[in-house]
Every structure is written in structure tokens, then in C-alpha cells.
Design a protein around this motif. Sequence first.
Motif, PDB file in Angstrom:
ATOM      1  N   GLU A  22     -29.386  20.168  -1.567  1.00  0.00           N
ATOM      2  CA  GLU A  22     -30.263  19.781  -2.674  1.00  0.00           C
ATOM      3  C   GLU A  22     -30.955  18.448  -2.434  1.00  0.00           C
ATOM      4  O   GLU A  22     -32.141  18.290  -2.756  1.00  0.00           O
ATOM      5  N   TRP A  23     -30.219  17.464  -1.885  1.00  0.00           N
ATOM      6  CA  TRP A  23     -30.782  16.118  -1.750  1.00  0.00           C
ATOM      7  C   TRP A  23     -31.006  15.715  -0.297  1.00  0.00           C
ATOM      8  O   TRP A  23     -31.518  14.639  -0.018  1.00  0.00           O
ATOM      9  N   HIS A  24     -30.554  16.569   0.641  1.00  0.00           N
ATOM     10  CA  HIS A  24     -30.870  16.409   2.074  1.00  0.00           C
ATOM     11  C   HIS A  24     -30.334  15.107   2.664  1.00  0.00           C
ATOM     12  O   HIS A  24     -30.979  14.476   3.502  1.00  0.00           O
ATOM     13  N   ILE A  25     -29.149  14.697   2.204  1.00  0.00           N
ATOM     14  CA  ILE A  25     -28.444  13.543   2.766  1.00  0.00           C
ATOM     15  C   ILE A  25     -27.126  14.023   3.357  1.00  0.00           C
ATOM     16  O   ILE A  25     -26.602  15.068   2.956  1.00  0.00           O
ATOM     17  N   ILE A  29     -15.071  20.431   6.813  1.00  0.00           N
ATOM     18  CA  ILE A  29     -15.496  20.603   5.413  1.00  0.00           C
ATOM     19  C   ILE A  29     -16.016  19.283   4.866  1.00  0.00           C
ATOM     20  O   ILE A  29     -17.032  19.239   4.168  1.00  0.00           O
ATOM     21  N   THR A  30     -15.337  18.194   5.195  1.00  0.00           N
ATOM     22  CA  THR A  30     -15.689  16.880   4.661  1.00  0.00           C
ATOM     23  C   THR A  30     -17.127  16.496   4.975  1.00  0.00           C
ATOM     24  O   THR A  30     -17.850  15.979   4.114  1.00  0.00           O
ATOM     25  N   ASN A  31     -17.561  16.729   6.198  1.00  0.00           N
ATOM     26  CA  ASN A  31     -18.914  16.301   6.577  1.00  0.00           C
ATOM     27  C   ASN A  31     -19.885  17.469   6.641  1.00  0.00           C
ATOM     28  O   ASN A  31     -20.844  17.468   7.407  1.00  0.00           O
ATOM     29  N   GLY A  32     -19.652  18.482   5.796  1.00  0.00           N
ATOM     30  CA  GLY A  32     -20.514  19.658   5.802  1.00  0.00           C
ATOM     31  C   GLY A  32     -21.971  19.342   5.529  1.00  0.00           C
ATOM     32  O   GLY A  32     -22.873  19.995   6.066  1.00  0.00           O
ATOM     33  N   SER A  33     -22.239  18.334   4.695  1.00  0.00           N
ATOM     34  CA  SER A  33     -23.632  18.005   4.365  1.00  0.00           C
ATOM     35  C   SER A  33     -24.378  17.401   5.549  1.00  0.00           C
ATOM     36  O   SER A  33     -25.618  17.370   5.544  1.00  0.00           O
ATOM     37  N   LEU A  82     -19.109  24.305  -1.255  1.00  0.00           N
ATOM     38  CA  LEU A  82     -18.984  23.382  -2.382  1.00  0.00           C
ATOM     39  C   LEU A  82     -19.391  21.965  -1.988  1.00  0.00           C
ATOM     40  O   LEU A  82     -20.168  21.302  -2.685  1.00  0.00           O
ATOM     41  N   ILE A  83     -18.885  21.492  -0.851  1.00  0.00           N
ATOM     42  CA  ILE A  83     -19.147  20.116  -0.433  1.00  0.00           C
ATOM     43  C   ILE A  83     -20.517  19.971   0.221  1.00  0.00           C
ATOM     44  O   ILE A  83     -21.162  18.926   0.117  1.00  0.00           O
ATOM     45  N   ALA A  84     -20.990  21.030   0.868  1.00  0.00           N
ATOM     46  CA  ALA A  84     -22.277  20.948   1.579  1.00  0.00           C
ATOM     47  C   ALA A  84     -23.467  21.045   0.645  1.00  0.00           C
ATOM     48  O   ALA A  84     -24.594  20.785   1.071  1.00  0.00           O
ATOM     49  N   TRP A  85     -23.254  21.404  -0.615  1.00  0.00           N
ATOM     50  CA  TRP A  85     -24.382  21.654  -1.515  1.00  0.00           C
ATOM     51  C   TRP A  85     -25.229  20.411  -1.758  1.00  0.00           C
ATOM     52  O   TRP A  85     -26.441  20.503  -1.960  1.00  0.00           O
ATOM     53  N   CYS A  86     -24.617  19.235  -1.744  1.00  0.00           N
ATOM     54  CA  CYS A  86     -25.384  18.000  -1.913  1.00  0.00           C
ATOM     55  C   CYS A  86     -26.421  17.854  -0.804  1.00  0.00           C
ATOM     56  O   CYS A  86     -27.555  17.432  -1.043  1.00  0.00           O
ATOM     57  N   GLY A  87     -26.052  18.217   0.412  1.00  0.00           N
ATOM     58  CA  GLY A  87     -27.001  18.171   1.515  1.00  0.00           C
ATOM     59  C   GLY A  87     -28.128  19.175   1.352  1.00  0.00           C
ATOM     60  O   GLY A  87     -29.257  18.932   1.783  1.00  0.00           O
ATOM     61  N   HIS A 100     -30.239  30.239   3.287  1.00  0.00           N
ATOM     62  CA  HIS A 100     -29.967  30.294   4.723  1.00  0.00           C
ATOM     63  C   HIS A 100     -28.551  29.798   5.018  1.00  0.00           C
ATOM     64  O   HIS A 100     -27.835  30.381   5.835  1.00  0.00           O
ATOM     65  N   TYR A 101     -28.182  28.725   4.347  1.00  0.00           N
ATOM     66  CA  TYR A 101     -26.831  28.185   4.554  1.00  0.00           C
ATOM     67  C   TYR A 101     -25.777  29.169   4.064  1.00  0.00           C
ATOM     68  O   TYR A 101     -24.803  29.453   4.771  1.00  0.00           O
ATOM     69  N   VAL A 102     -25.951  29.681   2.865  1.00  0.00           N
ATOM     70  CA  VAL A 102     -24.950  30.578   2.272  1.00  0.00           C
ATOM     71  C   VAL A 102     -24.801  31.853   3.100  1.00  0.00           C
ATOM     72  O   VAL A 102     -23.676  32.275   3.418  1.00  0.00           O
ATOM     73  N   ALA A 103     -25.911  32.462   3.499  1.00  0.00           N
ATOM     74  CA  ALA A 103     -25.852  33.708   4.270  1.00  0.00           C
ATOM     75  C   ALA A 103     -25.186  33.492   5.623  1.00  0.00           C
ATOM     76  O   ALA A 103     -24.301  34.262   6.023  1.00  0.00           O
ATOM     77  N   GLY A 104     -25.593  32.435   6.322  1.00  0.00           N
ATOM     78  CA  GLY A 104     -25.022  32.183   7.639  1.00  0.00           C
ATOM     79  C   GLY A 104     -23.571  31.779   7.584  1.00  0.00           C
ATOM     80  O   GLY A 104     -22.752  32.209   8.410  1.00  0.00           O
TER      81      GLY A 104
END
Length: 560
Positions: free
Chosen positions: A100-103, A260-264, A93-98, A275-279
Motif C-alpha cells: 500500500e505505501w511501498h516502503i 516474514i519480518t522483512n516481507g515488505s 499480513l506483514i507485507a501489506w504495508c509495502g 500479483h503478490y497474493v497470487a504468487g
Amino acid sequence: MALKHRVVENIRLHGDEAQHEQTDSWSNRDLIPLPPSRRTWGWFHFFGFWAISSLNISNWQTPNTFLTRGLSVGQSMMIIVLGRLLIAMFSTLIAWCGLEWHIGFTVQNRYTWGMRASYIPLLQRILLNFIWNAVQCWNGGRLVAVCVTAIWPSFARIRNTLPASMPTTTYEFIGFVIFWFLSTPFLWIRPEKFKLPFQVISIYCGLGMLCWMIWALARAKGVGLLWDTEENIPAASGWNSSWLIMSGINQMLGGIAAGITNGSDFSRYAQGPKHYVAGTISSALVTGTMVSFVGLVTASACQKIYGQVYWNPPDLLMVMMDNGNGSSKSRAGVFFLSAGFALTGMFENICGNAVAGGIDLAGLFPRYIDIRRGAMITFVAAWVVQPWQLINRATTFIAVLSSFSVFLAPIIGLMACDYYILRKRKVRLSHLYRTEDSCYYFWHGLNWRAIPAWLCGWAPTVGGLVVNVRGDFNPPRALVQLYYMAFFIGFFTSATIFLILNKLFPVHDMDQYDDIDVYGTFTEAEARKLGVIRLDDSPGMAIDESVESVTVNDRRKEKF
């Protein structure tokens, strides 16, 4: 003045402007949205990343935490499975921004808190990185000491030459020093190049744990009495199994809340979301559960062998080789097992604390600190923190750190609410790296709505944290109940209040984004999906001109 200017210029970072790696007070090479050329992580990178965070002493001992409170083996494993499932869900949930927007986390918080107020969650992360890096180095040092003992048995009997004022021994301190120095060269590896260490270490340690369990079962000719533990909650506990299960799930989420906080920070390196979801799901859920299961079975089988339950791997390994006096075969086996644990702890610490600390420090001083320099600063800080003082004396302080999720869960709630509900997964990248005319500057760099929402998230649960850390004999039941649900209360309370405040005091055009790919961030497919024009498709457009030409998108594109 000329000398000072030369020194400053020598230590100042310089990026490749042609690759949009401008270095200023808000940006450097490691903070900009990652271009496709640097997004090298496939599914196995994330599998290895989560495997390394699972193949450790803490996860091995997790069942013991629940069994000692009176829960059964089945209930303990249920907590672990549910906890691991929730960890995978919240992390994604939290890593999804990374994705999509790679930040990363450092930049991600700028649109929620405001450009300057983003330092509030950033400083919390930096503090945790410093302290947990030191603690992990100390725990890794204990495993290194076991390795040394396996080679030179007399090391276990080395004379303690340290003064009485130091709450440790020469044996432990030498292990810490060796672990620290062996870890240091790996700090120079950039996250893009982590594939080989992930592959080697996760396979090595994973096979080592399985072999250890098989040996224990064969030697004991079955599983010990620990495996048959049934529910036996002490009458003095005052809590039924439902509350203890709730507490266990909260504890599992809280133990990895910082990750979790810095997942992105790491998801932005993905070649693609799949790749992220599968791994992540395959490793965070399956590997994490298996490590706790293997630890439980091994501890139970070794109970039959040695007549006592040893949950801490270094202690059990020392017993297996009779504190260095065992046979050469036993010492060889112990060496390879302890080396596997130590290597896993080393890279877990490097990724989760040193590299993450480097990214966070880069957010404070972008002109002078990148990931490598920040990671080195975090590692050197271990000597300032002095983990031997924390581990052997300040048990209360460690308990506070372990419960720091009370403050982190509200931050996670803010991040989720802002990105998915308020901004509808749209981010204006060009405004994340400047204060002039930035829609994320808010009021003097502060989005005041985030402050009360964050405070309200941890205010109900901090009382339970206090009485738990103090070890009060008969604390108010309501406080403890709130503390047992701290992660969920913090997450949903902060998210809800932040949503209400934004509805009462709306920020206009929250779902705006750049029409033009200013930083060369997206592939052709990504740009098409987002409705963004790539720089390659705008010949002759200079970077400065493109930034100024970006206009607020009022079309409210619904292509997400």
C-alpha cells in the motif's frame, strides 16, 4: 582536509533529486517509497521468490524432523500443509504495508518504534543476515563440491591440507570458496531485475526434483518402508502427538520468521496487491508442500535401493555416483541435480540474506550504503563469521539461531497491531525521513511503548529456548510447553500489550497521512483510493514546499 573531503564525496551516494531520491541521514534511493517505475514484480516474480525459498535442502528434509520424533507420515504432512498455510497468511499480513505505501521493513519500523529506536529490530535483522548468509554459503559449497566430484571423481579423495585447528577439510573448503565467488557477480542485479533468474532457477530445480523422484520410484519399483511409517512416539518422550504437532507448526513458522519480518522489503516491488497474493499463496503453499512431499517419497524409494535412509541430498547424491566411482551416466545425473540445488541455494541466499542485508545496512548508513554495497558487505562478512566453525563445532549456536523466532515473533506482533489496529493502515510518509517535527520521533526518537511490549512477548518463552538448546534431560514441562507455542505467544502477547499501552497512554493522530504525494509514489488509481493529491496534479509545486504544506489530516478518511 581537502583530500578527506574528496574521498568522502566519492564514496557518498548521490540520488536523482528530480526523482525524489534525496540522500541524507534517513533516506537514499533504496529507502524512499518506490515510484511506479520501479515496481516491476508481477505474480511470477513472487512465485519464483517463494519457489526459490522452498526448493532447498532444508525444506526437502522437513518430514524427517517430524518422523524422527515419532509422528506418522500423515501427521508430518499435515504439519507441513498447516505450517505453509500460516506462513502465507502471516507473510501477507506483514507485507501489506509495502503493497500500500511501498516502503520496506527498514522504514516501516520507524512509525512503530520511533525513528531512533527502529535500530533495535534493524540490528537483529543485520546480525541474522550476516550469520545465515555465511551458513548458506557453506551449505551451498557442499553441493558445489558434489558437482566438482561429478566432473572429476578424484576430487572426492583430495588430500586434506588444512591444519587440525580448522574443523573442516580441503574438499569442503574448496566448495565453499567456489560457491562464494560464483555468487558474487549476482549481487549487482537489482531486485527490479530478478525475473529471469527466478524463472530459470525455479523451473530448473523444480523439474530436477520431480525427475529425481520419478527415477527413484522406477528404480526401486515402488515406495520403501519409510512411506508406511505410523505414529510411534517413544515412551521416554513424555509428549503426546498433539503437543508434537503444535511444536512442529511452531518450528515451521519460526524457521521463516526472519523472512516474514522483512516481507515488505520485497512486496513494495509489486505491480499490485493481486500479483503478490497470487504468487505468494500459490508458491509458498503449493510449492513448499510439494518439495517436502517429493523429498519424502524420494528418500523412501532410495531406502529400497540403497538399504538406508538418506535425508541429506548431498549425501544421497554422493552415494548415487558411488563417491565419484560410478558410471558417466550416474555422474551426469548427479551433476545436474546438485547444480540445481546449488543454484537455488545461491539465489535464496542472495535474496533472503544478501539483498535483505543490503537494505538493512542502508537503513543504518543511508549516506554511504545502498542495496548493492550492503549486499557486498554482508557477503564479505561470511569470511569473518567463518561458517566452518559454526557448522562443524557450534551446534548449540546454530540451534539458538534456528530458534531466534522467539525474539522475532513479538516484533511481527507489534508491526501488525500498529499498522492495522492503531494506525488503521495509514502512514505519513513525509515524517518517516526526518526527525524535526516528525510525528514518529516520539520521545527522543523512541516510542517507549514498544520496548515493554516486545520484552513481554519473548519473556515467557525464552526459558524454554534455553533448556532446549542446553538439552536438559528433564526440563520443567511448563517451560517446554510455552516454547512449543513460542511464535503464537510472542505475536499475540506483544500485540495485546502494545495495544493496551497505547490505549492507556495514547498517541494523538496516529491515523494521519499526507494529503499530497510528496515522493511521487502513487499511481493515479492509488492516489484516488487513498485520497491523496498527486504531485503531477499540483503544477509548479516544489518538493520542499510540498513537504512543508502537508498538514495533519483530521478528516479520518475511511477509504481503506
